[in-house]
Design a protein around this motif. Sequence first.
Motif, PDB file in Angstrom:
ATOM      1  N   LEU A 130      37.621  42.559  39.769  1.00  0.00           N
ATOM      2  CA  LEU A 130      37.301  41.209  39.322  1.00  0.00           C
ATOM      3  C   LEU A 130      38.459  40.259  39.619  1.00  0.00           C
ATOM      4  O   LEU A 130      39.471  40.646  40.208  1.00  0.00           O
ATOM      5  CB  LEU A 130      36.966  41.230  37.829  1.00  0.00           C
ATOM      6  N   ASP A 131      38.294  39.000  39.188  1.00  0.00           N
ATOM      7  CA  ASP A 131      39.260  37.946  39.506  1.00  0.00           C
ATOM      8  C   ASP A 131      40.686  38.372  39.158  1.00  0.00           C
ATOM      9  O   ASP A 131      40.965  38.782  38.027  1.00  0.00           O
ATOM     10  CB  ASP A 131      38.923  36.674  38.728  1.00  0.00           C
ATOM     11  N   GLY A 132      41.567  38.261  40.124  1.00  0.00           N
ATOM     12  CA  GLY A 132      42.974  38.570  39.913  1.00  0.00           C
ATOM     13  C   GLY A 132      43.340  40.012  40.152  1.00  0.00           C
ATOM     14  O   GLY A 132      44.513  40.321  40.414  1.00  0.00           O
ATOM     15  N   GLU A 133      42.380  40.917  40.063  1.00  0.00           N
ATOM     16  CA  GLU A 133      42.691  42.332  40.229  1.00  0.00           C
ATOM     17  C   GLU A 133      42.938  42.691  41.694  1.00  0.00           C
ATOM     18  O   GLU A 133      43.838  43.478  42.007  1.00  0.00           O
ATOM     19  CB  GLU A 133      41.566  43.185  39.651  1.00  0.00           C
ATOM     20  N   SER A 134      42.120  42.135  42.579  1.00  0.00           N
ATOM     21  CA  SER A 134      42.263  42.468  44.002  1.00  0.00           C
ATOM     22  C   SER A 134      43.644  42.105  44.530  1.00  0.00           C
ATOM     23  O   SER A 134      44.219  42.840  45.344  1.00  0.00           O
ATOM     24  CB  SER A 134      41.198  41.743  44.821  1.00  0.00           C
ATOM     25  N   GLU A 135      44.194  40.977  44.066  1.00  0.00           N
ATOM     26  CA  GLU A 135      45.490  40.540  44.557  1.00  0.00           C
ATOM     27  C   GLU A 135      46.595  41.530  44.193  1.00  0.00           C
ATOM     28  O   GLU A 135      47.571  41.692  44.929  1.00  0.00           O
ATOM     29  CB  GLU A 135      45.833  39.152  43.990  1.00  0.00           C
TER      30      GLU A 135
END
Length: 218
Positions: A25-30
């Motif tokens: 989810l948002d922020g995790e991939s980075e």
Amino acid sequence: MIERLLPAAVAVAETRDDPPHAPLLDGESEIVSRAVEERRREFAAVRWCARRALADLGVGPVPILPGERGAPVWPEGLVGSMTHCDGYRGAAVARVSDGVLAVAVDAEPHLPLPDGVLGVMALPAERLRIADMGRFDPEVHWDRLLFSMKECVYKAWFPLTRTWLGFEQADITIEHGGTFSARLPAADPAVPADGFTGRWLVEEGLIGTALAVPAARS
């Protein structure tokens, strides 16, 4: 495995395999954008477990990002812990309103520790105790079990105190019946005066340790 070590108020989800399509989810991939594939898979899988456990508490999918010292940041009013090792990923979460101040889980392969680790990690009294236990039951890798308990204790300690806890600051006693206790340095009132108590098991090539800190004891 881990759900057998925790009270009913704690929701647990675990897997032995990495789900092939576990979403980030948002922020995790980075966070894992430059990591090797194995690290990305385990990062996604353990969060897949955490979101399944949160769903059992009625909480929808949310990003689970690392905060201070890498501790996962949970939605307000919730506490939790995640763990992964070869062949296992798991997560446990609970509501503070259900009387749980902190929850901690750790899983390790049931193998001896690498050379030199026990001397750094264990107190002299702990080394004597696990040597005695090894004579009683040589099938258990007591050194790795002790290491897992130290990891578990830190995972409960840090969210409560926001302070570092060194291996040498937790004096752990292991009981043959599947429980353990940890004597801890004086801290804030959130930490029980008599330390932490937890449970452990060894099965199918894995070690599992877990503890929940009840609000009633603070």
